[in-house]
Design a protein around this motif. Sequence first.
Motif, mmCIF file in Angstrom:
data_model
loop_
_atom_site.group_PDB
_atom_site.id
_atom_site.type_symbol
_atom_site.label_atom_id
_atom_site.label_comp_id
_atom_site.label_asym_id
_atom_site.label_seq_id
_atom_site.Cartn_x
_atom_site.Cartn_y
_atom_site.Cartn_z
ATOM 1 N N LYS A 169 3.988 -10.148 -9.552
ATOM 2 C CA LYS A 169 4.313 -11.460 -9.875
ATOM 3 C C LYS A 169 4.066 -11.801 -9.012
ATOM 4 N N LYS A 170 2.527 -13.187 -8.806
ATOM 5 C CA LYS A 170 2.584 -14.105 -7.863
ATOM 6 C C LYS A 170 1.995 -15.444 -8.499
ATOM 7 N N TYR A 171 3.068 -16.221 -8.243
ATOM 8 C CA TYR A 171 3.076 -18.022 -8.795
ATOM 9 C C TYR A 171 1.808 -18.484 -7.386
ATOM 10 N N PRO A 172 1.151 -19.369 -8.366
ATOM 11 C CA PRO A 172 0.661 -20.026 -7.058
ATOM 12 C C PRO A 172 1.299 -20.647 -5.685
ATOM 13 N N ALA A 173 0.152 -20.585 -4.534
ATOM 14 C CA ALA A 173 0.350 -21.162 -3.763
ATOM 15 C C ALA A 173 1.786 -20.229 -3.184
ATOM 16 N N GLU A 174 2.118 -19.132 -3.563
ATOM 17 C CA GLU A 174 3.659 -18.480 -3.660
ATOM 18 C C GLU A 174 2.460 -17.009 -2.842
ATOM 19 N N GLY A 175 3.872 -16.443 -2.076
ATOM 20 C CA GLY A 175 3.185 -14.666 -2.105
ATOM 21 C C GLY A 175 3.317 -13.725 -2.776
ATOM 22 N N PRO A 176 3.049 -12.393 -3.705
ATOM 23 C CA PRO A 176 3.075 -11.677 -5.047
ATOM 24 C C PRO A 176 4.808 -11.037 -4.368
ATOM 25 N N THR A 177 5.814 -11.583 -5.801
ATOM 26 C CA THR A 177 6.508 -10.767 -5.433
ATOM 27 C C THR A 177 7.053 -9.009 -6.558
ATOM 28 N N PHE A 178 8.097 -8.032 -5.786
ATOM 29 C CA PHE A 178 8.028 -7.646 -6.336
ATOM 30 C C PHE A 178 8.608 -7.283 -7.055
ATOM 31 N N LEU A 179 8.025 -6.794 -8.791
ATOM 32 C CA LEU A 179 9.079 -6.828 -9.883
ATOM 33 C C LEU A 179 9.417 -5.549 -10.263
ATOM 34 N N ILE A 180 8.845 -4.401 -10.243
ATOM 35 C CA ILE A 180 9.178 -2.993 -11.094
ATOM 36 C C ILE A 180 8.521 -2.151 -10.485
ATOM 37 N N SER A 181 8.749 -1.252 -11.113
ATOM 38 C CA SER A 181 8.270 0.795 -10.106
ATOM 39 C C SER A 181 7.979 1.823 -11.520
ATOM 40 N N ILE A 182 7.362 2.238 -10.279
ATOM 41 C CA ILE A 182 7.351 3.591 -11.217
ATOM 42 C C ILE A 182 7.255 4.726 -10.769
ATOM 43 N N SER A 183 7.605 6.281 -10.500
ATOM 44 C CA SER A 183 7.239 7.289 -9.717
ATOM 45 C C SER A 183 6.232 8.163 -11.270
ATOM 46 N N SER A 184 5.271 8.734 -10.497
ATOM 47 C CA SER A 184 4.528 8.721 -11.311
ATOM 48 C C SER A 184 5.171 10.074 -11.548
ATOM 49 N N ILE A 185 6.532 10.904 -11.542
ATOM 50 C CA ILE A 185 6.716 12.206 -12.162
ATOM 51 C C ILE A 185 7.615 10.946 -13.099
ATOM 52 N N LYS A 186 8.046 10.179 -13.714
ATOM 53 C CA LYS A 186 8.451 9.924 -14.802
ATOM 54 C C LYS A 186 7.305 9.162 -15.677
ATOM 55 N N ASP A 187 7.796 9.339 -16.883
ATOM 56 C CA ASP A 187 7.107 8.368 -17.729
ATOM 57 C C ASP A 187 7.111 6.351 -18.322
ATOM 58 N N LYS A 188 8.501 6.200 -18.055
ATOM 59 C CA LYS A 188 9.296 4.671 -18.114
ATOM 60 C C LYS A 188 10.314 4.651 -17.523
ATOM 61 N N ASN A 189 9.899 3.481 -16.620
ATOM 62 C CA ASN A 189 11.069 2.752 -15.849
ATOM 63 C C ASN A 189 11.824 1.421 -16.778
ATOM 64 N N GLU A 190 13.145 0.560 -16.189
ATOM 65 C CA GLU A 190 13.467 -0.517 -17.384
ATOM 66 C C GLU A 190 14.109 -0.940 -16.438
#
Lengths: 114, 111
Positions: free
Chosen positions: A37-58
């Motif tokens: 996620k990126k706000y103006p004039a800021e660097g991107p911040t990590f939100l959420i990830s998922i491995s290719s062996i899964k189909d959902k992450n919450e």
Amino acid sequence: DQQVKQNSPSLSVQEGRISILNCDYTNSMFDYFLWYKKYPAEGPTFLISISSIKDKNEDGRFTVFLNKSAKHLSLHIVPSQPGDSAVYFCAARENTGTASKLTFGTGTRLQVTL
Amino acid sequence: NAGVTQTPKFRILKIGQSMTLQCAQDMNHNYMYWYRQDPGMGLKLIYYSVGAGITDKGEVPNGYNVSRSTTEDFPLRLELAAPSQTSVYFCASSYGRVQQYFGPGTRLTVT
């Protein structure tokens, strides 16, 4: 050749409703997918990830779904809040055995309206 | 922890000038990266480092150089600046091989 595509440059959603951001990829060697996620004039911040062996992450209001056969992932935000208004980048990692080189999409600008 | 810091925040260069973009992290991360983001585009990897003394090219390395003499610092050098290098530059670091932490960016204009 763009290996990670976010075909919607922008999205507008009412507060309290669901936001769905989409991402498509072409490289079958990607083994991890991330949303930033990126706000103006800021660097991107990590939100959420998922491995290719899964189909959902919450994680709280954020859920990422992965459909490997379609090479498609989506980020769901429920309920959407005004503070979620930002640019969202999808990124994918190819496991090359060295550093985690990420390939980014072009981003989707989400606006959550009152 | 300050995280990843970048200086300067903004810079205007004339064509042909040189400059160094500074990046530092205080999280003891082994991996560090430099990206550029052009308007309407995603981030593209310029150079990366897997540890002090080890650097390698990313997707768009031409016109740039890097060095990594310490774990904390990863400066990016622009030699002979060109208008095509007008962009926002982000430095990032990571401990593992997935999640990266980004600095606030340096907005560079070459005229």
